[in-house]
Design a protein around this motif. Structure first.
Motif, PDB file in Angstrom:
ATOM      1  N   VAL A 261       4.414  12.455  -1.479  1.00  8.98           N
ATOM      2  CA  VAL A 261       5.352  12.198  -2.578  1.00  8.98           C
ATOM      3  C   VAL A 261       5.324  13.335  -3.583  1.00  8.98           C
ATOM      4  O   VAL A 261       6.382  13.840  -4.003  1.00  8.98           O
ATOM      5  N   GLY A 262       4.135  13.785  -3.961  1.00 12.99           N
ATOM      6  CA  GLY A 262       4.021  14.872  -4.936  1.00 12.99           C
ATOM      7  C   GLY A 262       4.632  16.174  -4.450  1.00 12.99           C
ATOM      8  O   GLY A 262       5.369  16.840  -5.187  1.00 12.99           O
ATOM      9  N   SER A 263       4.349  16.516  -3.208  1.00 16.91           N
ATOM     10  CA  SER A 263       4.883  17.773  -2.681  1.00 16.91           C
ATOM     11  C   SER A 263       6.390  17.688  -2.476  1.00 16.91           C
ATOM     12  O   SER A 263       7.103  18.686  -2.666  1.00 16.91           O
ATOM     13  N   SER A 264       6.914  16.527  -2.154  1.00 15.42           N
ATOM     14  CA  SER A 264       8.364  16.378  -1.994  1.00 15.42           C
ATOM     15  C   SER A 264       9.076  16.537  -3.328  1.00 15.42           C
ATOM     16  O   SER A 264      10.122  17.191  -3.410  1.00 15.42           O
ATOM     17  N   VAL A 265       8.512  15.950  -4.376  1.00 20.61           N
ATOM     18  CA  VAL A 265       9.103  16.106  -5.708  1.00 20.61           C
ATOM     19  C   VAL A 265       9.012  17.563  -6.143  1.00 20.61           C
ATOM     20  O   VAL A 265       9.973  18.117  -6.699  1.00 20.61           O
ATOM     21  N   LEU A 266       7.891  18.211  -5.867  1.00 21.36           N
ATOM     22  CA  LEU A 266       7.713  19.623  -6.249  1.00 21.36           C
ATOM     23  C   LEU A 266       8.714  20.519  -5.526  1.00 21.36           C
ATOM     24  O   LEU A 266       9.377  21.355  -6.152  1.00 21.36           O
ATOM     25  N   VAL A 267       8.851  20.334  -4.216  1.00 19.13           N
ATOM     26  CA  VAL A 267       9.809  21.143  -3.440  1.00 19.13           C
ATOM     27  C   VAL A 267      11.231  20.887  -3.916  1.00 19.13           C
ATOM     28  O   VAL A 267      12.053  21.800  -4.022  1.00 19.13           O
ATOM     29  N   SER A 268      11.541  19.631  -4.250  1.00 22.22           N
ATOM     30  CA  SER A 268      12.884  19.305  -4.735  1.00 22.22           C
ATOM     31  C   SER A 268      13.168  19.943  -6.086  1.00 22.22           C
ATOM     32  O   SER A 268      14.273  20.414  -6.324  1.00 22.22           O
TER      33      SER A 268
ATOM     34  N   PRO B  82       0.835  -1.202   0.000  1.00 25.97           N
ATOM     35  CA  PRO B  82       0.000   0.000   0.000  1.00 25.97           C
ATOM     36  C   PRO B  82       0.874   1.259   0.000  1.00 25.97           C
ATOM     37  O   PRO B  82       2.047   1.222   0.385  1.00 25.97           O
ATOM     38  N   ALA B  83       0.299   2.340  -0.435  1.00 24.60           N
ATOM     39  CA  ALA B  83       1.052   3.596  -0.522  1.00 24.60           C
ATOM     40  C   ALA B  83       1.597   4.017   0.838  1.00 24.60           C
ATOM     41  O   ALA B  83       2.716   4.539   0.923  1.00 24.60           O
ATOM     42  N   ALA B  84       0.853   3.774   1.893  1.00 24.67           N
ATOM     43  CA  ALA B  84       1.317   4.160   3.233  1.00 24.67           C
ATOM     44  C   ALA B  84       2.571   3.388   3.625  1.00 24.67           C
ATOM     45  O   ALA B  84       3.488   3.942   4.243  1.00 24.67           O
ATOM     46  N   ALA B  85       2.646   2.113   3.265  1.00 27.41           N
ATOM     47  CA  ALA B  85       3.840   1.317   3.579  1.00 27.41           C
ATOM     48  C   ALA B  85       5.037   1.821   2.793  1.00 27.41           C
ATOM     49  O   ALA B  85       6.148   1.931   3.326  1.00 27.41           O
ATOM     50  N   LEU B  86       4.828   2.131   1.535  1.00 31.14           N
ATOM     51  CA  LEU B  86       5.935   2.624   0.701  1.00 31.14           C
ATOM     52  C   LEU B  86       6.443   3.973   1.190  1.00 31.14           C
ATOM     53  O   LEU B  86       7.658   4.223   1.205  1.00 31.14           O
ATOM     54  N   THR B  87       5.533   4.850   1.603  1.00 36.81           N
ATOM     55  CA  THR B  87       5.988   6.154   2.098  1.00 36.81           C
ATOM     56  C   THR B  87       6.680   6.017   3.449  1.00 36.81           C
ATOM     57  O   THR B  87       7.613   6.764   3.740  1.00 36.81           O
TER      58      THR B  87
ATOM     59  N   THR C 157      -2.829  11.297   1.941  1.00 33.24           N
ATOM     60  CA  THR C 157      -1.658  12.068   2.385  1.00 33.24           C
ATOM     61  C   THR C 157      -0.358  11.436   1.906  1.00 33.24           C
ATOM     62  O   THR C 157       0.641  12.140   1.745  1.00 33.24           O
ATOM     63  N   SER C 158      -0.365  10.135   1.639  1.00 38.46           N
ATOM     64  CA  SER C 158       0.837   9.499   1.099  1.00 38.46           C
ATOM     65  C   SER C 158       1.129  10.017  -0.298  1.00 38.46           C
ATOM     66  O   SER C 158       2.276  10.346  -0.631  1.00 38.46           O
ATOM     67  N   TYR C 159       0.106  10.111  -1.128  1.00 38.92           N
ATOM     68  CA  TYR C 159       0.300  10.650  -2.480  1.00 38.92           C
ATOM     69  C   TYR C 159       0.651  12.135  -2.443  1.00 38.92           C
ATOM     70  O   TYR C 159       1.486  12.605  -3.221  1.00 38.92           O
ATOM     71  N   ILE C 160       0.015  12.862  -1.535  1.00 38.94           N
ATOM     72  CA  ILE C 160       0.328  14.290  -1.395  1.00 38.94           C
ATOM     73  C   ILE C 160       1.772  14.463  -0.945  1.00 38.94           C
ATOM     74  O   ILE C 160       2.484  15.354  -1.419  1.00 38.94           O
TER      75      ILE C 160
END
Length: 180
Positions: free
Chosen positions: A167-174, A73-78, A162-165
């Motif tokens: 990952v997306g926000s981390s890539v955006l900030v990076s 699941p996305a939560a485990a991956l994050t 929130t897991s998808y948010i």
């Protein structure tokens, strides 16, 4: 209800052959009604010698599939990514500290300057490899602080969102950090 249960246990105990000790007489109905398997020391030692695959082959049961075929699941991956980025940040900081200790005063700055001036692709990759773990680990920590203060947000649906948010926000900030 209690009376009928105790009478059923008493009837069951009367059908059993006599046991040697009084405590065994009391415990026999309980042990046999639970369906317990009692192994001798010899059979337990033999059981330990066999590995899981051979035991399953002997019973003709399939061996459980490896973890690589499961969809996490996305939560485990994050969560895993949060731990990996934390370790990466720790090792990166320790590495820079060792460069400074063994290379002398200003060695870490010189290393970072040489990486930054080595070309667009190398410099961009180096910046992203530093910016992403910092952004991801920071935002994941903020998410956990929010969850600690608002446990009602810990539903399966909200955690996945929130897991998808994250990952997306981390890539955006990076990516924004690459432009700086």
């Amino acid at each position: 209800m209690l009376r009928s249960t105790s009478s059923a246990v008493a009837k069951f105990a009367r059908r059993l052959p006599p046991l040697s000790s009084p405590s065994a007489t009391v415990l026999a109905p309980l042990a046999s009604s639970r369906g317990m398997t009692i192994l001798s020391k010899e059979s337990a030692a033999e059981f330990k010698k066999e590995n899981y695959t051979s035991r399953m082959a002997a019973t003709r049961r399939p061996v459980s599939p490896h973890v690589t075929i499961y969809s996490f699941p996305a939560a485990a991956l994050t969560s895993i990514t949060n731990r990996v980025t934390g370790c990466a940040l720790s090792f990166g900081a320790a590495g820079l500290g060792l460069v400074e200790i063994f290379g002398g005063n200003g060695a870490a700055l010189e290393l970072m300057s040489s990486i930054g001036s080595s070309g667009g692709l190398v410099a961009t990759g180096a910046k992203f490899s530093v910016a992403f773990p910092i952004a991801y680990h920071y935002l994941a920590g903020a998410r956990h602080l929010i969850w600690d203060n608002s446990p009602e947000m810990l539903t399966n649906l909200d955690v996945e969102k929130t897991s998808y948010i994250l990952v997306g926000s981390s890539v955006l900030v990076s990516c924004v950090a690459l432009a700086v």
